[in-house]
Structure formats: structure tokens, C-alpha cells
Design a protein around this motif. Sequence first.
Motif, PDB file in Angstrom:
ATOM      1  N   VAL A   5       0.830  -1.195   0.000  1.00 66.91           N
ATOM      2  CA  VAL A   5       0.000   0.000   0.000  1.00 66.91           C
ATOM      3  C   VAL A   5       0.867   1.249   0.000  1.00 66.91           C
ATOM      4  O   VAL A   5       0.553   2.240  -0.674  1.00 66.91           O
ATOM      5  CB  VAL A   5      -0.957  -0.001   1.209  1.00 66.91           C
ATOM      6  N   ALA A   6       1.982   1.210   0.733  1.00 70.57           N
ATOM      7  CA  ALA A   6       2.883   2.362   0.764  1.00 70.57           C
ATOM      8  C   ALA A   6       3.416   2.684  -0.624  1.00 70.57           C
ATOM      9  O   ALA A   6       3.497   3.855  -1.019  1.00 70.57           O
ATOM     10  CB  ALA A   6       4.037   2.098   1.723  1.00 70.57           C
ATOM     11  N   GLU A   7       3.755   1.662  -1.392  1.00 69.95           N
ATOM     12  CA  GLU A   7       4.268   1.895  -2.739  1.00 69.95           C
ATOM     13  C   GLU A   7       3.195   2.514  -3.633  1.00 69.95           C
ATOM     14  O   GLU A   7       3.468   3.432  -4.416  1.00 69.95           O
ATOM     15  CB  GLU A   7       4.765   0.584  -3.342  1.00 69.95           C
ATOM     16  N   VAL A   8       1.957   2.025  -3.498  1.00 75.74           N
ATOM     17  CA  VAL A   8       0.864   2.587  -4.292  1.00 75.74           C
ATOM     18  C   VAL A   8       0.612   4.036  -3.884  1.00 75.74           C
ATOM     19  O   VAL A   8       0.411   4.917  -4.735  1.00 75.74           O
ATOM     20  CB  VAL A   8      -0.415   1.746  -4.118  1.00 75.74           C
ATOM     21  N   ALA A   9       0.621   4.302  -2.567  1.00 76.32           N
ATOM     22  CA  ALA A   9       0.398   5.667  -2.087  1.00 76.32           C
ATOM     23  C   ALA A   9       1.512   6.600  -2.555  1.00 76.32           C
ATOM     24  O   ALA A   9       1.264   7.761  -2.917  1.00 76.32           O
ATOM     25  CB  ALA A   9       0.304   5.674  -0.565  1.00 76.32           C
ATOM     26  N   ARG A  10       2.728   6.090  -2.574  1.00 77.13           N
ATOM     27  CA  ARG A  10       3.865   6.894  -3.037  1.00 77.13           C
ATOM     28  C   ARG A  10       3.695   7.263  -4.515  1.00 77.13           C
ATOM     29  O   ARG A  10       3.887   8.416  -4.914  1.00 77.13           O
ATOM     30  CB  ARG A  10       5.150   6.089  -2.810  1.00 77.13           C
ATOM     31  N   ASP A  11       3.287   6.292  -5.314  1.00 77.70           N
ATOM     32  CA  ASP A  11       3.050   6.563  -6.734  1.00 77.70           C
ATOM     33  C   ASP A  11       1.883   7.531  -6.926  1.00 77.70           C
ATOM     34  O   ASP A  11       1.912   8.390  -7.824  1.00 77.70           O
ATOM     35  CB  ASP A  11       2.761   5.259  -7.474  1.00 77.70           C
ATOM     36  N   ALA A  12       0.846   7.383  -6.077  1.00 82.17           N
ATOM     37  CA  ALA A  12      -0.315   8.270  -6.181  1.00 82.17           C
ATOM     38  C   ALA A  12       0.053   9.709  -5.864  1.00 82.17           C
ATOM     39  O   ALA A  12      -0.479  10.653  -6.474  1.00 82.17           O
ATOM     40  CB  ALA A  12      -1.421   7.790  -5.251  1.00 82.17           C
ATOM     41  N   LEU A  13       0.961   9.905  -4.914  1.00 85.57           N
ATOM     42  CA  LEU A  13       1.427  11.257  -4.612  1.00 85.57           C
ATOM     43  C   LEU A  13       2.169  11.851  -5.804  1.00 85.57           C
ATOM     44  O   LEU A  13       1.999  13.026  -6.134  1.00 85.57           O
ATOM     45  CB  LEU A  13       2.337  11.240  -3.390  1.00 85.57           C
ATOM     46  N   ALA A  14       2.979  11.011  -6.446  1.00 83.82           N
ATOM     47  CA  ALA A  14       3.769  11.508  -7.575  1.00 83.82           C
ATOM     48  C   ALA A  14       2.885  11.837  -8.774  1.00 83.82           C
ATOM     49  O   ALA A  14       3.124  12.816  -9.490  1.00 83.82           O
ATOM     50  CB  ALA A  14       4.820  10.470  -7.957  1.00 83.82           C
ATOM     51  N   SER A  15       1.833  11.018  -8.982  1.00 84.98           N
ATOM     52  CA  SER A  15       1.000  11.190 -10.167  1.00 84.98           C
ATOM     53  C   SER A  15      -0.222  12.071  -9.926  1.00 84.98           C
ATOM     54  O   SER A  15      -0.844  12.556 -10.871  1.00 84.98           O
ATOM     55  CB  SER A  15       0.519   9.827 -10.665  1.00 84.98           C
ATOM     56  N   GLY A  16      -0.584  12.241  -8.653  1.00 83.13           N
ATOM     57  CA  GLY A  16      -1.795  12.972  -8.317  1.00 83.13           C
ATOM     58  C   GLY A  16      -3.060  12.154  -8.479  1.00 83.13           C
ATOM     59  O   GLY A  16      -4.172  12.707  -8.431  1.00 83.13           O
ATOM     60  N   ASP A  17      -2.932  10.840  -8.649  1.00 88.23           N
ATOM     61  CA  ASP A  17      -4.094   9.962  -8.828  1.00 88.23           C
ATOM     62  C   ASP A  17      -4.809   9.771  -7.494  1.00 88.23           C
ATOM     63  O   ASP A  17      -4.240   9.194  -6.564  1.00 88.23           O
ATOM     64  CB  ASP A  17      -3.634   8.608  -9.368  1.00 88.23           C
ATOM     65  N   PRO A  18      -6.066  10.224  -7.360  1.00 89.29           N
ATOM     66  CA  PRO A  18      -6.751  10.113  -6.076  1.00 89.29           C
ATOM     67  C   PRO A  18      -7.324   8.726  -5.798  1.00 89.29           C
ATOM     68  O   PRO A  18      -7.654   8.419  -4.656  1.00 89.29           O
ATOM     69  CB  PRO A  18      -7.887  11.135  -6.209  1.00 89.29           C
ATOM     70  N   LEU A  19      -7.440   7.889  -6.832  1.00 88.66           N
ATOM     71  CA  LEU A  19      -8.035   6.564  -6.681  1.00 88.66           C
ATOM     72  C   LEU A  19      -7.106   5.535  -7.318  1.00 88.66           C
ATOM     73  O   LEU A  19      -7.381   4.977  -8.382  1.00 88.66           O
ATOM     74  CB  LEU A  19      -9.417   6.524  -7.340  1.00 88.66           C
ATOM     75  N   PRO A  20      -5.977   5.249  -6.666  1.00 87.55           N
ATOM     76  CA  PRO A  20      -4.930   4.442  -7.302  1.00 87.55           C
ATOM     77  C   PRO A  20      -5.126   2.940  -7.203  1.00 87.55           C
ATOM     78  O   PRO A  20      -4.229   2.181  -7.591  1.00 87.55           O
ATOM     79  CB  PRO A  20      -3.675   4.875  -6.534  1.00 87.55           C
ATOM     80  N   GLY A  21      -6.273   2.494  -6.659  1.00 81.28           N
ATOM     81  CA  GLY A  21      -6.532   1.062  -6.619  1.00 81.28           C
ATOM     82  C   GLY A  21      -6.470   0.430  -5.248  1.00 81.28           C
ATOM     83  O   GLY A  21      -6.408  -0.797  -5.124  1.00 81.28           O
TER      84      GLY A  21
END
Length: 362
Positions: A5-21
Motif C-alpha cells: 500500500v505504501a508503494e501505491v500511495a507513493r506513486d499516487a502522490l507523484a501522479s496525483g491519482d486520487p483513486l490508485p486502486g
Amino acid sequence: MDDGVAEVARDALASGDPLPGTCGFAGELDGRLVRDVLGRDLCYVEADAAELTSDAWSHDPDDLESPTLIPAGHVWQNGETRRAWSLPDPPANRERVVERVRDAILDAVTRSLDDTANLAVAFSGGVDSALLAAHADAPLYVAGYGDATDVESARESADAMRRRDDLRVCDLSLDDIEAAVPEVARAIGRTNAMDVQIALPLYLVATRVAADGHDHLALGQGADELFGGYAKVANAPDDDRVEADTVRGARREVLATLPDQLERDVRAIRTAGVEPVTPLLCDDVVRAALTLPGEWLVENGVRKRALREAANEWLPDCVANREKKAVQYGSLVAREVDRLARQAGFKRRMDDHVTKYVESRL
């Protein structure tokens, strides 16, 4: 949060994706505190903290002296809070509506429930909780006082689904409700009547679930907000409880209330000793719901139309199309708290008499 989950959240911060899965996240990430866009998990920081230390934040506000909740969709770092994500507002998509909702729900409930140990399902007999029950090999719990309609609905739906042997009924007494009022008010950090009356049946069910040895409770939270389950959404623009002039706009207004509701519910359930699981709030379900046209939210008086039609894949018609009251009314808990307030001398002619009663119990 775990590494995945941390990796997904990190990517979401970088991309600005609010619903990363994910199905929500909150906590420490690379020297920052983060909380997902819908606030599905909780994260608190000391009000005067200027840097992130292990004792400056927690998922539980009781661990801190002056807890401040990180707002949903925000990042806290070095004493400053900034918005990282906003809930998207995509255009309506009329292609494969039922299939898209069905696929998202199947993926979410399978991913959330299959590997969850010691699981129970909060089951009131409506389409939201029945969708979870249809995919969970777990006992079903309903709470109610006296002839509560939630208990009747749960029994009827369990019969229709051939799950009657799995149903556990928590028969609430007035003493149960009275004793729980101060416990719940302290747990959720609120004394207003509506919040306490909603949290009470959740807490009482979770208490029974914990006593029976389960440590996870699956709930249908979010379905009404996402799929158009509220009368004020169905009646837009003629309902003065919303400002929007369309059903989709009213649904978005209601969605904005979810983080506040989820803080209340999560705190009540965790205080009882179990962890909530909310598959219908997973990102893929949220994405599918946000693209629904207004007529798939409400049509001809039928609320949650897309959700109900998707549910027909797994549920009998009588369950998929069952209408239900809100939990505080269907369980009769709100009525009985009102009675307790009046018995304690807080009459209905008084302004906000139930809230005054709750405050008197603390």
C-alpha cells in the motif's frame, strides 16, 4: 501501512491519482503523514507537532494529548498540511453500466474478503450488506431492539439467500443501549444525537462480533453515498437539504460528507475491538460509481438502480430490491435513545433534548 500500500500511495502522490486502486490508506510515508481522498482510514497528529516523531502521530486519537485529524486527501509534513488529492468528477458514461459496476464490486469484495481472517458481516438484509454476504463465508450479524425492522429484513433476506443458519441476531435491551450511550460518545468524540444514534448499533454489533471471537467486520458503508441511496439525492433539485440542481450534483454533495461519517464509524467499531472492512468503498467501485449517469443513480423512484441491477447477478430479486431504513431507525436504537432521554427528564419540547441527555451521561 504495509509495503504494498505504501508503494501505491507513493506513486499516487507523484501522479496525483486520487483513486490508485486501494481500499484506503493513512499513516506515515517517507517522513510525511498521508490520508486517502475519502478518509477511509484515520490518522492523527499532535496539534503542536513541528516534526514527525513516533509519538507525534497515531491511528488512535486516544494515544495523543491534543490529536488533530489529518483531513482526507491531505499530506502533513513539518507542521504544515496541504491537499494532495481531490475526488474526481468524471463525465457520465452510459456504456456497459451494469457490467462496469458488477466487475468493480466483484473485484473489490473478492480482494477485501477472501483473505480476511476471523471475518463477520454486518447484515441488515438490504442490498449493500447482502452483496458482502453473498461473497463471504462468514457469520452474519444484525442488531435490533424489540420488533426492529432490520432484524425482520435480515431474517427474510437470509432465508432468501439460504443463509439463515449463518444469521446471528443481537437482541438489544434498553439496558444495553443505555450502558452504551456514554461509551459510544467517548469513542467517537461526539455528543450530538444523530452521530451517537448512528454509531450505537454499529458499536453494539461490533461488541457482539468481538465477543464471538471475530476481529474483522465487513460493512456496506458508502453504497448509499456512491450510488444514490438518499432521498435528498433522489429528490434533487426539489429537496432543500441539497444545493445541487441535478441528481449527480446532489450525490457529489453527499459524498463530501463521507470522511466525517467514516471517522465516526471507524472509531466506534475499533473501540469495540474489531477492524472494519468496507469493500464497497474500494477505489475501483468508487471510480465506477462516479461515472454513473443520473438515471442510473435514481430512476422512477428506484434508488441505487445500477447497484441493484448489478446485484441481481448474485442476489434474489427480493433482496436486491429491498428498501431499508437507516440503521439508527431500522434497529429502533434512535427511538429508544429518545425514550431514555425523556425518562431522564429531557423532554422533546427542549431544544436538542437527546444531545443534552448524551452530554449528561459523560
